[in-house]
Motif scaffolding. Structure first.
Motif, PDB file in Angstrom:
ATOM      1  N   UNK A 158       0.770  -1.384  -0.044  1.00  0.00           N
ATOM      2  CA  UNK A 158       0.139  -0.061   0.022  1.00  0.00           C
ATOM      3  C   UNK A 158       0.934   1.384  -0.072  1.00  0.00           C
ATOM      4  N   UNK A 159       1.906   1.290   0.639  1.00  0.00           N
ATOM      5  CA  UNK A 159       2.692   2.683   0.682  1.00  0.00           C
ATOM      6  C   UNK A 159       3.290   2.958  -0.559  1.00  0.00           C
ATOM      7  N   UNK A 160       3.761   1.758  -1.358  1.00  0.00           N
ATOM      8  CA  UNK A 160       4.230   1.941  -2.771  1.00  0.00           C
ATOM      9  C   UNK A 160       3.190   2.506  -3.537  1.00  0.00           C
ATOM     10  N   UNK A 161       1.931   1.868  -3.650  1.00  0.00           N
ATOM     11  CA  UNK A 161       0.804   2.269  -4.376  1.00  0.00           C
ATOM     12  C   UNK A 161       0.817   3.763  -4.149  1.00  0.00           C
ATOM     13  N   UNK A 162       0.722   4.328  -2.761  1.00  0.00           N
ATOM     14  CA  UNK A 162       0.580   5.573  -2.397  1.00  0.00           C
ATOM     15  C   UNK A 162       1.360   6.559  -3.075  1.00  0.00           C
ATOM     16  N   UNK A 163       2.855   6.183  -3.021  1.00  0.00           N
ATOM     17  CA  UNK A 163       3.909   6.761  -3.499  1.00  0.00           C
ATOM     18  C   UNK A 163       3.728   6.987  -5.066  1.00  0.00           C
ATOM     19  N   UNK A 164       3.169   6.224  -5.798  1.00  0.00           N
ATOM     20  CA  UNK A 164       2.885   6.252  -7.185  1.00  0.00           C
ATOM     21  C   UNK A 164       1.805   7.070  -7.434  1.00  0.00           C
ATOM     22  N   UNK A 165       0.609   7.043  -6.590  1.00  0.00           N
ATOM     23  CA  UNK A 165      -0.394   7.942  -6.967  1.00  0.00           C
ATOM     24  C   UNK A 165       0.182   9.538  -6.656  1.00  0.00           C
ATOM     25  N   UNK A 166       1.021   9.902  -5.728  1.00  0.00           N
ATOM     26  CA  UNK A 166       1.695  10.891  -5.384  1.00  0.00           C
ATOM     27  C   UNK A 166       2.371  11.303  -6.675  1.00  0.00           C
ATOM     28  N   UNK A 167       3.338  10.326  -7.094  1.00  0.00           N
ATOM     29  CA  UNK A 167       4.323  10.793  -8.199  1.00  0.00           C
ATOM     30  C   UNK A 167       3.254  11.010  -9.558  1.00  0.00           C
ATOM     31  N   UNK A 168       2.285  10.260  -9.780  1.00  0.00           N
ATOM     32  CA  UNK A 168       1.197  10.552 -10.908  1.00  0.00           C
ATOM     33  C   UNK A 168       0.795  12.087 -10.969  1.00  0.00           C
ATOM     34  N   UNK A 169       0.568  12.488  -9.663  1.00  0.00           N
ATOM     35  CA  UNK A 169      -0.202  13.727  -9.344  1.00  0.00           C
ATOM     36  C   UNK A 169       0.962  14.848  -9.750  1.00  0.00           C
ATOM     37  N   UNK A 170       2.013  14.738  -9.307  1.00  0.00           N
ATOM     38  CA  UNK A 170       2.875  15.494  -9.483  1.00  0.00           C
ATOM     39  C   UNK A 170       3.479  15.889 -11.033  1.00  0.00           C
ATOM     40  N   UNK A 171       3.544  14.517 -11.695  1.00  0.00           N
ATOM     41  CA  UNK A 171       3.932  14.515 -13.037  1.00  0.00           C
ATOM     42  C   UNK A 171       2.610  15.266 -13.653  1.00  0.00           C
TER      43      UNK A 171
END
Length: 105
Positions: A4-17
């Protein structure tokens, strides 16, 4: 162990990009988002775009409304966000910033 933490980080990265890509497409800058979101300092937006601080869901909603696009597209990343951004809105924002109008390849 949960990923779950990895998925959360990916969502944050997607958002920033997604936000970075839309800023480039519209000619807007982080200072424009600072004003739009009612922050007193550019630091708030800058920290969010660097990943130091997470974007608040209410802020993401305001951005989506400003760009006239579904909020979910911002969480899906750069390509989904650019596809969801209405071309007329991008052109309107570029014009207001006196940025050149980009033409599709």
């Amino acid at each position: 162990m949960s990923d779950a933490p990895h998925r959360y980080e990916k969502i944050e990265q997607n958002l920033r990009e997604a936000i970075a890509a839309i800023l480039k497409e519209t000619g807007e800058q982080q200072k424009d988002l600072t004003k739009l979101l009612g922050h007193r300092s550019l630091t708030m937006v800058s920290r969010r775009q660097r990943g130091t601080t997470s974007w608040e869901i209410s802020e993401v909603g305001l951005l989506a409304t400003h760009w006239q696009m579904p909020v979910g597209a911002l969480f899906e990343g750069r390509n989904a966000a650019l596809q969801a951004l209405p071309p007329e809105r991008a052109a309107q924002l570029r014009h207001s910033k006196e940025a050149p109008v980009l033409q599709a390849a």
